[in-house]
Design an enzyme around this catalytic site. Structure first.
Site, mmCIF file in Angstrom:
data_model
loop_
_atom_site.group_PDB
_atom_site.id
_atom_site.type_symbol
_atom_site.label_atom_id
_atom_site.label_comp_id
_atom_site.label_asym_id
_atom_site.label_seq_id
_atom_site.Cartn_x
_atom_site.Cartn_y
_atom_site.Cartn_z
ATOM 1 N N GLY A 199 0.791 -1.213 0.000
ATOM 2 C CA GLY A 199 0.000 0.000 0.000
ATOM 3 C C GLY A 199 0.828 1.269 0.000
ATOM 4 O O GLY A 199 1.965 1.299 -0.468
ATOM 5 N N ASP A 224 -5.720 -7.518 -7.195
ATOM 6 C CA ASP A 224 -5.348 -7.485 -5.779
ATOM 7 C C ASP A 224 -4.114 -6.604 -5.610
ATOM 8 O O ASP A 224 -3.045 -6.922 -6.114
ATOM 9 C CB ASP A 224 -5.061 -8.898 -5.272
ATOM 10 C CG ASP A 224 -6.276 -9.799 -5.341
ATOM 11 O OD1 ASP A 224 -7.371 -9.312 -5.008
ATOM 12 O OD2 ASP A 224 -6.135 -10.968 -5.735
ATOM 13 N N LEU A 225 -4.256 -5.503 -4.899
ATOM 14 C CA LEU A 225 -3.207 -4.498 -4.784
ATOM 15 C C LEU A 225 -1.919 -5.099 -4.226
ATOM 16 O O LEU A 225 -1.924 -5.712 -3.154
ATOM 17 C CB LEU A 225 -3.680 -3.358 -3.882
ATOM 18 C CG LEU A 225 -2.690 -2.201 -3.682
ATOM 19 C CD1 LEU A 225 -2.429 -1.474 -4.992
ATOM 20 C CD2 LEU A 225 -3.219 -1.231 -2.625
ATOM 21 N N ASP A 226 -0.821 -4.918 -4.984
ATOM 22 C CA ASP A 226 0.524 -5.360 -4.583
ATOM 23 C C ASP A 226 0.597 -6.865 -4.320
ATOM 24 O O ASP A 226 1.419 -7.328 -3.521
ATOM 25 C CB ASP A 226 0.995 -4.596 -3.329
ATOM 26 C CG ASP A 226 1.081 -3.098 -3.564
ATOM 27 O OD1 ASP A 226 1.306 -2.698 -4.718
ATOM 28 O OD2 ASP A 226 0.915 -2.339 -2.595
ATOM 29 N N GLU A 227 -0.252 -7.637 -4.983
ATOM 30 C CA GLU A 227 -0.289 -9.085 -4.774
ATOM 31 C C GLU A 227 0.108 -9.862 -6.029
ATOM 32 O O GLU A 227 0.106 -11.094 -6.018
ATOM 33 C CB GLU A 227 -1.699 -9.518 -4.341
ATOM 34 C CG GLU A 227 -2.137 -9.000 -2.996
ATOM 35 C CD GLU A 227 -1.644 -9.851 -1.844
ATOM 36 O OE1 GLU A 227 -0.970 -10.865 -2.110
ATOM 37 O OE2 GLU A 227 -1.923 -9.502 -0.684
#
Length: 282
Positions: A199, A224-227
């Site tokens: 994040g 999916d954020l930063d996944e």
């Protein structure tokens, strides 16, 4: 004169795959210049990258033959002319170190790219783009116009025939729809060693935890954020004397290097997806 191609493939692992691929290339007059393979015991899949040369001619015959081979082994495969640079669009916000590094490496002949456009939600780097003779598109993004802005961004990507989109410190979260449309061809640089400090403001998070290593992660973009599947990572050592500004300054070099390596490997077709992981033939 010879034409050079890169063949990448994945399929369920079984005996005889390498023999079948090399035999196919021999039958078609191919000379293998570079080959790498990986057997993933965890999921039972086989991955391979082969660079080969052959007499000039239409690649259609190769593709037709590969179709039959693929059906026999249940392969997913791609064939790329090695001499063709990858058409690329770069997204950036107000941190320009990664953009500047990519442009310099490209113009120096170190990245096999064809950078077609730069897209930004700010105007800061229009002069930098002009210096490299790359079209610059300013598209402001806010809550009220996010859908329209992304539609315009996608228009540019499609009109340029972009095979790769690089988020070079583009500090906007892409919608799920745009992430899905760019699946497997959009690379982001995150300024931390994922999965730590996801994040916003990861350097602040790292400083608050008193870390002794800061890092950067290049990964494919997913909803999916930063996944997304990780392509490359690196770290730099720090200590208690460093404040947030120090961490940020040190981290910029790491970010630029990590992103450049990931972009280079992707553009050379060295990265194969394996679920949430990647196989990287460096």
């Amino acid at each position: 004169m010879q034409d050079t191609y890169i063949l990448t493939l994945s399929c369920p692992d079984r005996p005889g795959i390498v023999h079948a691929v090399s035999g196919f290339l021999l039958e078609h007059g191919g000379n293998i210049e570079e080959a790498a393979q990986f057997n993933d015991a965890g999921n039972g899949l086989f991955f391979m990258r082969v660079q080969f040369s052959c007499a000039p001619g239409s690649p259609d015959a190769l593709r037709e033959g590969l179709g039959g081979l693929a059906e026999r082994f249940g392969m997913r495969w791609q064939l790329h002319p090695a001499s063709q640079p990858m058409r690329t669009v770069i997204f950036v916000s107000r941190e320009g170190h990664c953009l500047n590094d990519l442009l310099f490496r490209w113009k120096s002949g170190l990245l096999p790219l064809d950078i077609r456009a730069i897209v930004s939600n700010h105007r800061d780097f229009y002069q930098l783009a002009a210096g490299y003779n790359v079209p610059f598109h300013h598209i402001a993004v806010g809550k009220a116009n996010k859908a329209q802005a992304e539609a315009r961004q996608m228009e540019i990507i499609e009109s340029e025939g972009a095979e790769l989109v690089v988020l070079a410190r583009y500090m906007q979260i892409l919608s799920d729809e745009l992430c899905q449309r760019l699946a497997g061809r959009a690379i982001n640089i995150h300024h931390s060693f994922l999965p730590s400090f996801k994040g916003a403001k990861p350097y602040y998070q790292a400083h608050a935890r008193g870390v002794k290593l800061i890092g950067a992660t290049a990964h494919y973009v997913t909803a999916d954020l930063d996944e997304g599947p990780i392509i490359e990572q690196d770290v730099a050592r720090v200590d208690h004397s460093k404040n947030v500004e120090d961490l940020t300054a040190i981290g910029r070099d790491t970010e630029s290097q990590v992103l450049a390596r990931a972009v280079k490997w992707h553009s050379e077709h060295r990265v194969l997806l394996s679920g949430q992981r990647t196989v990287v033939f460096r």
